[in-house]
Design an enzyme around this catalytic site. Structure first.
Site, PDB file in Angstrom:
ATOM      1  N   GLU A   1      42.777 -10.436   8.427  1.00 35.60           N
ATOM      2  CA  GLU A   1      42.378 -10.198   7.175  1.00 35.60           C
ATOM      3  C   GLU A   1      40.677  -9.920   6.714  1.00 35.60           C
ATOM      4  O   GLU A   1      40.399  -9.439   5.570  1.00 35.60           O
ATOM      5  CB  GLU A   1      42.624 -11.550   5.821  1.00 35.60           C
ATOM      6  CG  GLU A   1      44.452 -11.618   6.166  1.00 35.60           C
ATOM      7  CD  GLU A   1      44.829 -11.686   6.945  1.00 35.60           C
ATOM      8  OE1 GLU A   1      46.603 -12.104   6.555  1.00 35.60           O
ATOM      9  OE2 GLU A   1      45.067 -12.219   8.121  1.00 35.60           O
TER      10      GLU A   1
ATOM     11  N   ASP B   1      46.391 -16.002   5.938  1.00 34.98           N
ATOM     12  CA  ASP B   1      46.930 -16.858   4.859  1.00 34.98           C
ATOM     13  C   ASP B   1      48.584 -16.312   5.506  1.00 34.98           C
ATOM     14  O   ASP B   1      48.791 -16.246   6.325  1.00 34.98           O
ATOM     15  CB  ASP B   1      47.263 -16.160   3.412  1.00 34.98           C
ATOM     16  CG  ASP B   1      47.927 -15.114   3.152  1.00 34.98           C
ATOM     17  OD1 ASP B   1      48.184 -14.120   4.232  1.00 34.98           O
ATOM     18  OD2 ASP B   1      48.883 -14.756   1.789  1.00 34.98           O
TER      19      ASP B   1
ATOM     20  N   GLY C   1      51.325 -10.791   6.240  1.00 33.51           N
ATOM     21  CA  GLY C   1      52.763 -11.248   5.469  1.00 33.51           C
ATOM     22  C   GLY C   1      53.904 -11.147   5.791  1.00 33.51           C
ATOM     23  O   GLY C   1      54.691 -12.189   5.772  1.00 33.51           O
TER      24      GLY C   1
ATOM     25  N   GLY D   1      51.232  -7.985   3.119  1.00 33.73           N
ATOM     26  CA  GLY D   1      51.548  -8.208   1.479  1.00 33.73           C
ATOM     27  C   GLY D   1      51.321  -6.707   1.071  1.00 33.73           C
ATOM     28  O   GLY D   1      50.439  -5.372   1.296  1.00 33.73           O
TER      29      GLY D   1
END
Length: 376
Positions: free
Chosen positions: A140, A148, A117, A68
């Site tokens: 992350e 996530d 992402g 992301g």
């Protein structure tokens, strides 16, 4: 076309509809507009009888998607109120769920870098193709965040301690290990991808795969299962690190040293998130948990500091707060999982049950059936 004006390119070729992530200078990092555009296209193609297959790829030579747009998250967390990031994640996680339940074959070309992402828009698909160039990771914890985009759902289902190892260390893996860990299905050499894509215009997915799939190269993780499984079976991050340092295998020591550089808070929350994900079963329930965790991370200093150190200033010297695992309390971890009330993600989908074993097995069976369907 200008990659700034057209960050997602859409076109159809025969029976295949194509999504090309088109920010090559940013290794196709996802922003909110891209997520919405992909979701809109999938909704239209789902109802289009002329579309038999959806194909996801990335522009440029470096990879499918590096994750992301974390610079935007950094600025929102530092200078804003987190509303923009929460809205982005809400739509991104909904897209991840759509991809996982998509009724038509969704073919993800996981060539080159696929991280964060990028895993979310590929590894939930029904047909996931890796190449000799694939470098897949959920990194992350190195930016003070927690895996996530359904990453904890995927990693919780990897064999033995492999998923926990990847979630905590953020280690990059290649094609063989991606298939071993359940993040990919088929190996096609990068030089054959164009021919494979061309065949998808006219052929069913199974027939196209049969023409181009090659034997899977050997991975590395299978040879490390002994220390990975024994060390990551521990109940706490502190004990995991202790076991890794004590094991004696140089690779185990390297993993311990890697963990020592990550955000202590992110490590403890990640371990809890992966363990909880294994009990939640359905992807939708895990995405709801991840949304709570992500929103909580916006209010902690480590997310801003981690992105600053790794991406903004690039000094690679984050100052975590708290600075040690011992200082991160159970209450500190628990608050990441606090329900959000009216702000919950609230995804439709299979209901969770109280019996973790009963819920996990049917979900795994359903996913296996879904993955097999496009290949017939």
């Amino acid at each position: 076309m200008n990659d700034i004006e057209d960050p997602v390119l859409l076109h159809t070729s025969g029976r295949a509809a194509h999504i090309t992530l088109n920010r090559p200078r940013a290794i196709n990092a996802l922003n909110h507009a891209m997520v919405r555009r992909i979701d809109e296209a999938l909704a239209v193609w789902e109802r289009d009888p002329g579309v038999g297959t959806v194909v996801l790829s990335g522009a440029g030579e470096r990879g499918l998607c590096a994750g992301g747009d974390i610079r935007a998250v950094h600025d929102d967390a530092r200078d804003g109120d987190g509303t923009a990031s929460a809205a982005f994640w809400r739509d991104e996680y909904r897209l991840n769920a759509r991809i996982a339940r998509y009724p038509k074959p969704y073919v993800a070309l996981m060539d080159g870098i696929v991280m964060g992402g990028g895993v979310g828009v590929s590894a939930h698909g029904g047909v996931r193709v890796v190449t000799e160039r694939s470098r897949i990771a959920m990194p992350e914890t190195g930016i003070g965040f927690v895996p996530d985009v359904g990453g904890t759902h995927l990693l919780a289902r990897a064999p033995g301690g492999l998923g926990t190892h990847l979630a905590l260390t953020g280690a990059q893996i290649g094609a063989g290990d991606a298939v071993l860990c359940g993040l990919a299905d088929h190996y096609v050499p990068s030089g054959s991808l164009r021919g494979f894509v061309d065949d998808l215009a006219e052929l069913p997915v199974r027939a196209a795969l049969d023409r181009h799939v090659q034997p899977l190269p050997a991975g590395e993780l299978a040879g490390h299962r002994e220390w990975i499984d024994s060390c990551y079976a521990a109940d706490t991050v502190e004990e995991i690190v202790r076991r890794l340092f004590a094991h004696g295998d140089p690779a185990a020591k390297e993993a311990a040293e890697t963990l020592s550089a990550k955000s202590p808070t992110a490590l403890k929350v990640t371990l809890a998130a992966v363990r909880r994900a294994a009990r939640l079963g359905a992807l939708e329930r895990v995405l709801e948990q991840e949304y709570r965790v992500s929103c909580a991370a916006l209010t902690t200093p480590d997310l801003v500091e981690g992105i600053r150190a790794q991406v903004i200033d690039k000094d690679r010297d984050p100052r975590w707060s708290p600075a040690t695992l011992a200082e991160v309390t159970a209450a500190d971890v628990a608050r990441f999982f606090t329900p959000l009330g009216e702000r919950e993600l609230g995804l439709p989908g299979p209901d969770a049950t109280s019996d973790a074993t009963a819920e996990a097995a049917p979900d795994a069976t359903a996913e296996a059936a879904r993955r097999a369907e496009p290949s017939r």
